[in-house]
Design a protein around this motif. Structure first.
Motif, mmCIF file in Angstrom:
data_model
loop_
_atom_site.group_PDB
_atom_site.id
_atom_site.type_symbol
_atom_site.label_atom_id
_atom_site.label_comp_id
_atom_site.label_asym_id
_atom_site.label_seq_id
_atom_site.Cartn_x
_atom_site.Cartn_y
_atom_site.Cartn_z
ATOM 1 N N ARG A 153 31.307 43.752 40.775
ATOM 2 C CA ARG A 153 30.987 42.940 39.589
ATOM 3 C C ARG A 153 30.022 41.637 39.955
ATOM 4 N NH1 ARG A 153 36.929 43.124 37.152
ATOM 5 N NH2 ARG A 153 36.602 44.344 35.314
ATOM 6 N N ALA A 154 30.490 40.957 41.138
ATOM 7 C CA ALA A 154 29.796 39.693 41.529
ATOM 8 C C ALA A 154 28.323 40.341 42.024
ATOM 9 C CB ALA A 154 30.720 39.245 43.049
ATOM 10 N N GLN A 155 28.274 41.212 42.890
ATOM 11 C CA GLN A 155 26.925 41.697 43.225
ATOM 12 C C GLN A 155 26.009 42.107 41.984
ATOM 13 O OE1 GLN A 155 26.115 41.995 46.653
ATOM 14 N NE2 GLN A 155 23.979 42.194 45.703
ATOM 15 N N GLY B 282 14.678 50.936 47.875
ATOM 16 C CA GLY B 282 13.955 49.870 48.755
ATOM 17 C C GLY B 282 15.169 48.919 49.308
ATOM 18 N N THR B 283 16.193 48.776 48.298
ATOM 19 C CA THR B 283 17.184 47.864 48.658
ATOM 20 C C THR B 283 18.516 48.503 48.234
ATOM 21 O OG1 THR B 283 15.771 46.069 48.308
ATOM 22 C CG2 THR B 283 18.304 45.582 48.504
ATOM 23 N N VAL B 284 19.561 48.454 49.094
ATOM 24 C CA VAL B 284 20.966 49.010 48.716
ATOM 25 C C VAL B 284 21.957 48.107 48.725
ATOM 26 C CG1 VAL B 284 22.636 50.810 49.314
ATOM 27 C CG2 VAL B 284 20.144 51.294 49.328
ATOM 28 N N TYR B 285 22.573 47.827 47.661
ATOM 29 C CA TYR B 285 23.954 46.805 47.934
ATOM 30 C C TYR B 285 25.169 47.654 48.014
ATOM 31 C CZ TYR B 285 20.237 43.601 46.129
ATOM 32 O OH TYR B 285 18.994 42.857 46.052
ATOM 33 N N GLU B 286 26.119 47.109 48.336
ATOM 34 C CA GLU B 286 27.483 47.920 48.764
ATOM 35 C C GLU B 286 28.592 47.006 48.192
ATOM 36 O OE1 GLU B 286 29.857 50.687 51.870
ATOM 37 O OE2 GLU B 286 28.028 49.968 52.191
ATOM 38 N N ALA B 287 29.696 47.592 47.705
ATOM 39 C CA ALA B 287 30.642 46.913 47.312
ATOM 40 C C ALA B 287 31.849 47.718 47.447
ATOM 41 C CB ALA B 287 30.753 46.328 45.746
ATOM 42 N N ALA B 288 32.874 47.063 48.017
ATOM 43 C CA ALA B 288 34.393 47.836 48.443
ATOM 44 C C ALA B 288 35.206 47.873 47.453
ATOM 45 C CB ALA B 288 34.685 47.234 49.744
ATOM 46 N N SER B 289 35.016 46.967 46.420
ATOM 47 C CA SER B 289 36.265 46.565 45.207
ATOM 48 C C SER B 289 35.616 46.435 44.051
ATOM 49 C CB SER B 289 37.144 45.368 45.458
ATOM 50 O OG SER B 289 36.249 44.260 45.661
#
Length: 186
Positions: A16-18, A4-11
């Motif tokens: 960690r923040a996400q 339903g929801t996808v979060y992405e982080a590049a580092s």
């Protein structure tokens, strides 16, 4: 696969923040090679924060990296070079409560299953121990395994301790990964 929801982080810092902002989600897919740190740290941190389903998708098929990922709390270790079908199968196993390792890692994982100073392998497990591990692979708790096998949770724990001794690990996910790749558990 129905997310339903996808979060992405590049580092590592962004991840960690996400993770702190969203709290535990249904699934996390992590790389080990992040520009500002080691993804293994993040696996352990997410596990400590209550994340239940952690998949490592990495380019390294190094035995140490694979074992370290499972020890840190990952339920799957997939290679970036894997086919879409292998990645999908691994993610589905984890979403179903199981454990998965890229099939090409089988020889390395079986080699790592030996107890130092012995010749114990996953093939040395009794039929009852294999039955217990199959239920662990299916995502069942000690209590659920005990109910399914008409055993007390303490007896299940004893079986897992013997299995751990034979395989050289006390980590449930690692036990299952080793025996799945050896073809003992499906």
């Amino acid at each position: 696969m129905g997310a339903g929801t996808v979060y992405e982080a590049a580092s590592l810092a962004e991840a960690r923040a996400q993770a702190r902002a969203t709290g535990p989600c249904g699934l996390a897919v992590l790389d080990l090679g992040l520009p500002d740190g080691n993804g293994l740290e993040l696996v352990a941190e997410l596990r400590a924060m209550g994340w239940k389903r952690l998949v490592v998708l990495a380019s390294s098929n190094d035995a140490y990296a694979v074992r370290s990922a499972f020890k840190a709390g990952a339920q799957a270790y997939l290679l970036k070079s894997a086919t879409g079908a292998v990645v999908t199968d691994g993610v589905k196993h984890v979403l179903g409560g199981g454990v998965y390792a890229d099939p090409t890692l089988a020889p390395m994982l079986v080699t790592g299953a030996k107890v130092p100073g012995s010749d114990n392998t996953p093939r040395d497990l009794s039929a009852r121990e294999v039955e217990v591990l199959q239920l662990v692979a299916d995502g069942q708790s000690n209590k659920e395994i005990g109910e399914a096998m008409s055993l007390s949770p303490l007896t299940v724990k004893s079986h897992l301790a013997r299995i751990g001794h034979k395989l050289g690990t006390g980590d449930r996910a690692h036990m299952v990964a080793l025996t799945m790749r050896a073809g003992v558990v499906h």
